[in-house]
Design a protein around this motif. Structure first.
Motif, PDB file in Angstrom:
ATOM      1  N   ARG A  52      31.494 -61.465 -19.430  1.00 14.44           N
ATOM      2  CA  ARG A  52      32.543 -61.362 -18.412  1.00 14.44           C
ATOM      3  C   ARG A  52      33.922 -61.446 -19.028  1.00 14.44           C
ATOM      4  O   ARG A  52      34.087 -61.894 -20.150  1.00 14.44           O
ATOM      5  N   SER A  53      34.883 -61.009 -18.244  1.00 11.55           N
ATOM      6  CA  SER A  53      36.277 -61.103 -18.664  1.00 11.55           C
ATOM      7  C   SER A  53      36.788 -62.519 -18.434  1.00 11.55           C
ATOM      8  O   SER A  53      36.233 -63.276 -17.632  1.00 11.55           O
ATOM      9  N   ASN A  54      37.861 -62.866 -19.117  1.00 11.17           N
ATOM     10  CA  ASN A  54      38.622 -64.062 -18.761  1.00 11.17           C
ATOM     11  C   ASN A  54      39.355 -63.762 -17.454  1.00 11.17           C
ATOM     12  O   ASN A  54      39.462 -62.601 -17.035  1.00 11.17           O
ATOM     13  N   TRP A  55      39.922 -64.783 -16.855  1.00 14.96           N
ATOM     14  CA  TRP A  55      40.829 -64.576 -15.744  1.00 14.96           C
ATOM     15  C   TRP A  55      41.976 -63.707 -16.246  1.00 14.96           C
ATOM     16  O   TRP A  55      42.416 -63.852 -17.402  1.00 14.96           O
ATOM     17  N   HIS A  56      42.444 -62.783 -15.450  1.00 15.37           N
ATOM     18  CA  HIS A  56      43.570 -61.935 -15.842  1.00 15.37           C
ATOM     19  C   HIS A  56      44.270 -61.379 -14.609  1.00 15.37           C
ATOM     20  O   HIS A  56      43.748 -61.441 -13.504  1.00 15.37           O
ATOM     21  N   VAL A  57      45.458 -60.839 -14.848  1.00 17.30           N
ATOM     22  CA  VAL A  57      46.303 -60.280 -13.800  1.00 17.30           C
ATOM     23  C   VAL A  57      46.787 -58.923 -14.266  1.00 17.30           C
ATOM     24  O   VAL A  57      47.170 -58.756 -15.432  1.00 17.30           O
ATOM     25  N   HIS A  58      46.776 -57.950 -13.367  1.00 17.94           N
ATOM     26  CA  HIS A  58      47.356 -56.639 -13.660  1.00 17.94           C
ATOM     27  C   HIS A  58      48.725 -56.565 -12.994  1.00 17.94           C
ATOM     28  O   HIS A  58      48.892 -56.993 -11.849  1.00 17.94           O
ATOM     29  N   THR A  59      49.698 -56.006 -13.710  1.00 16.33           N
ATOM     30  CA  THR A  59      51.038 -55.871 -13.137  1.00 16.33           C
ATOM     31  C   THR A  59      51.161 -54.604 -12.305  1.00 16.33           C
ATOM     32  O   THR A  59      52.143 -54.426 -11.591  1.00 16.33           O
ATOM     33  N   GLY A  60      50.166 -53.708 -12.390  1.00 15.98           N
ATOM     34  CA  GLY A  60      50.114 -52.505 -11.573  1.00 15.98           C
ATOM     35  C   GLY A  60      48.748 -52.394 -10.912  1.00 15.98           C
ATOM     36  O   GLY A  60      47.868 -53.237 -11.115  1.00 15.98           O
ATOM     37  N   GLU A  61      48.566 -51.348 -10.128  1.00 12.52           N
ATOM     38  CA  GLU A  61      47.285 -51.164  -9.437  1.00 12.52           C
ATOM     39  C   GLU A  61      46.177 -50.729 -10.388  1.00 12.52           C
ATOM     40  O   GLU A  61      46.426 -50.059 -11.387  1.00 12.52           O
ATOM     41  N   GLN A  62      44.955 -51.098 -10.017  1.00  9.96           N
ATOM     42  CA  GLN A  62      43.779 -50.701 -10.779  1.00  9.96           C
ATOM     43  C   GLN A  62      42.624 -50.474  -9.812  1.00  9.96           C
ATOM     44  O   GLN A  62      42.550 -51.111  -8.758  1.00  9.96           O
ATOM     45  N   ALA A  63      41.738 -49.563 -10.178  1.00  7.22           N
ATOM     46  CA  ALA A  63      40.486 -49.367  -9.443  1.00  7.22           C
ATOM     47  C   ALA A  63      39.330 -49.570 -10.410  1.00  7.22           C
ATOM     48  O   ALA A  63      39.373 -49.096 -11.546  1.00  7.22           O
ATOM     49  N   LEU A  64      38.320 -50.288  -9.961  1.00  8.36           N
ATOM     50  CA  LEU A  64      37.073 -50.428 -10.704  1.00  8.36           C
ATOM     51  C   LEU A  64      36.014 -49.631  -9.958  1.00  8.36           C
ATOM     52  O   LEU A  64      35.924 -49.715  -8.738  1.00  8.36           O
ATOM     53  N   VAL A  65      35.210 -48.880 -10.703  1.00 10.90           N
ATOM     54  CA  VAL A  65      34.123 -48.099 -10.120  1.00 10.90           C
ATOM     55  C   VAL A  65      32.844 -48.515 -10.842  1.00 10.90           C
ATOM     56  O   VAL A  65      32.729 -48.347 -12.062  1.00 10.90           O
ATOM     57  N   VAL A  66      31.893 -49.060 -10.102  1.00  6.78           N
ATOM     58  CA  VAL A  66      30.649 -49.541 -10.703  1.00  6.78           C
ATOM     59  C   VAL A  66      29.732 -48.360 -10.982  1.00  6.78           C
ATOM     60  O   VAL A  66      29.413 -47.574 -10.090  1.00  6.78           O
ATOM     61  N   VAL A  67      29.288 -48.270 -12.239  1.00 11.26           N
ATOM     62  CA  VAL A  67      28.426 -47.177 -12.685  1.00 11.26           C
ATOM     63  C   VAL A  67      26.955 -47.601 -12.663  1.00 11.26           C
ATOM     64  O   VAL A  67      26.101 -46.869 -12.166  1.00 11.26           O
ATOM     65  N   SER A  68      26.668 -48.775 -13.214  1.00 12.53           N
ATOM     66  CA  SER A  68      25.270 -49.218 -13.257  1.00 12.53           C
ATOM     67  C   SER A  68      25.193 -50.734 -13.372  1.00 12.53           C
ATOM     68  O   SER A  68      26.149 -51.400 -13.745  1.00 12.53           O
ATOM     69  N   GLY A  69      24.015 -51.249 -13.043  1.00 12.87           N
ATOM     70  CA  GLY A  69      23.759 -52.672 -13.148  1.00 12.87           C
ATOM     71  C   GLY A  69      24.297 -53.453 -11.968  1.00 12.87           C
ATOM     72  O   GLY A  69      24.692 -52.895 -10.944  1.00 12.87           O
TER      73      GLY A  69
ATOM     74  N   ALA B 165      46.490 -47.511 -12.876  1.00 16.24           N
ATOM     75  CA  ALA B 165      47.544 -46.562 -12.513  1.00 16.24           C
ATOM     76  C   ALA B 165      48.815 -46.793 -13.316  1.00 16.24           C
ATOM     77  O   ALA B 165      49.417 -45.846 -13.813  1.00 16.24           O
ATOM     78  N   THR B 166      49.221 -48.031 -13.424  1.00 16.93           N
ATOM     79  CA  THR B 166      50.455 -48.386 -14.124  1.00 16.93           C
ATOM     80  C   THR B 166      50.338 -49.821 -14.615  1.00 16.93           C
ATOM     81  O   THR B 166      49.404 -50.527 -14.273  1.00 16.93           O
ATOM     82  N   GLY B 167      51.311 -50.243 -15.373  1.00 13.29           N
ATOM     83  CA  GLY B 167      51.428 -51.651 -15.714  1.00 13.29           C
ATOM     84  C   GLY B 167      50.574 -52.108 -16.881  1.00 13.29           C
ATOM     85  O   GLY B 167      49.959 -51.311 -17.573  1.00 13.29           O
ATOM     86  N   GLU B 168      50.572 -53.407 -17.038  1.00 14.10           N
ATOM     87  CA  GLU B 168      49.904 -54.066 -18.157  1.00 14.10           C
ATOM     88  C   GLU B 168      48.924 -55.111 -17.636  1.00 14.10           C
ATOM     89  O   GLU B 168      48.864 -55.371 -16.436  1.00 14.10           O
ATOM     90  N   THR B 169      48.205 -55.746 -18.564  1.00 11.29           N
ATOM     91  CA  THR B 169      47.273 -56.813 -18.234  1.00 11.29           C
ATOM     92  C   THR B 169      47.750 -58.103 -18.897  1.00 11.29           C
ATOM     93  O   THR B 169      48.062 -58.098 -20.087  1.00 11.29           O
ATOM     94  N   GLU B 170      47.814 -59.167 -18.122  1.00 12.87           N
ATOM     95  CA  GLU B 170      48.192 -60.477 -18.630  1.00 12.87           C
ATOM     96  C   GLU B 170      46.936 -61.345 -18.614  1.00 12.87           C
ATOM     97  O   GLU B 170      46.337 -61.551 -17.551  1.00 12.87           O
ATOM     98  N   TRP B 171      46.533 -61.834 -19.796  1.00 13.68           N
ATOM     99  CA  TRP B 171      45.262 -62.535 -19.936  1.00 13.68           C
ATOM    100  C   TRP B 171      45.403 -64.032 -19.791  1.00 13.68           C
ATOM    101  O   TRP B 171      46.382 -64.622 -20.244  1.00 13.68           O
ATOM    102  N   GLY B 172      44.374 -64.656 -19.183  1.00 16.04           N
ATOM    103  CA  GLY B 172      44.340 -66.092 -18.973  1.00 16.04           C
ATOM    104  C   GLY B 172      43.128 -66.724 -19.609  1.00 16.04           C
ATOM    105  O   GLY B 172      42.569 -66.236 -20.586  1.00 16.04           O
ATOM    106  N   GLU B 173      42.680 -67.802 -19.004  1.00 14.05           N
ATOM    107  CA  GLU B 173      41.596 -68.633 -19.531  1.00 14.05           C
ATOM    108  C   GLU B 173      40.217 -68.041 -19.230  1.00 14.05           C
ATOM    109  O   GLU B 173      40.053 -67.290 -18.273  1.00 14.05           O
ATOM    110  N   PRO B 174      39.196 -68.451 -20.023  1.00 10.80           N
ATOM    111  CA  PRO B 174      37.817 -68.046 -19.698  1.00 10.80           C
ATOM    112  C   PRO B 174      37.388 -68.585 -18.344  1.00 10.80           C
ATOM    113  O   PRO B 174      37.939 -69.589 -17.856  1.00 10.80           O
ATOM    114  N   VAL B 175      36.385 -67.941 -17.762  1.00 14.88           N
ATOM    115  CA  VAL B 175      35.847 -68.356 -16.461  1.00 14.88           C
ATOM    116  C   VAL B 175      35.097 -69.662 -16.638  1.00 14.88           C
ATOM    117  O   VAL B 175      34.362 -69.843 -17.578  1.00 14.88           O
TER     118      VAL B 175
END
Length: 126
Positions: A53-70, A116-126
């Protein structure tokens, strides 16, 4: 001014393991679409081993996730417990909201991330 379309064959893209500073467990990221202009759109494919899994994070712009499998999980700030994601699900990720996503403990999980735009700001593990 005319711009060219860009077609990227999935087989032509490397899928290296991601850093332990942003993810927990085994996770691989393929950068399918790179930015073509300043602050432009980009697209990635992420593959998670069970429990990855990812750590906690924040996007400064919009994002879409599309589940492919699993079977995956997503949780955002204010949600009491993680929500299950399955193939075909789409997630609109709201800018500025801390969240994490990854594989269920018993499933490999693959999703596309279209930012779509922006950056990702990373935080702590879950």
């Amino acid at each position: 001014m005319s711009e060219e379309f860009k077609v990227v064959a999935e087989a032509s893209v490397a899928s290296p393991a991601v850093g332990a500073d942003k993810f927990v467990g085994d996770v691989w990221q393929a950068e399918i679409l790179t930015r073509q202009r300043e602050n432009g759109m980009r697209g990635h494919r992420f593959a998670y081993a069970p429990g990855g899994r990812s750590n906690w994070h924040v996007h400064t712009g919009e994002q879409a996730l599309v589940v492919v499998s699993g079977r995956g999980l997503i949780q955002w700030e204010g949600l009491d417990e993680a929500r299950v994601l399955e193939p075909g699900d789409w997630v609109h990720v709201v800018p500025g909201v801390p969240h994490w996503h990854g594989a269920a403990e018993d499933s490999v999980f693959v999703h596309l991330a279209i930012t779509a735009t922006g950056e990702t700001e990373w935080g702590e593990p879950v």
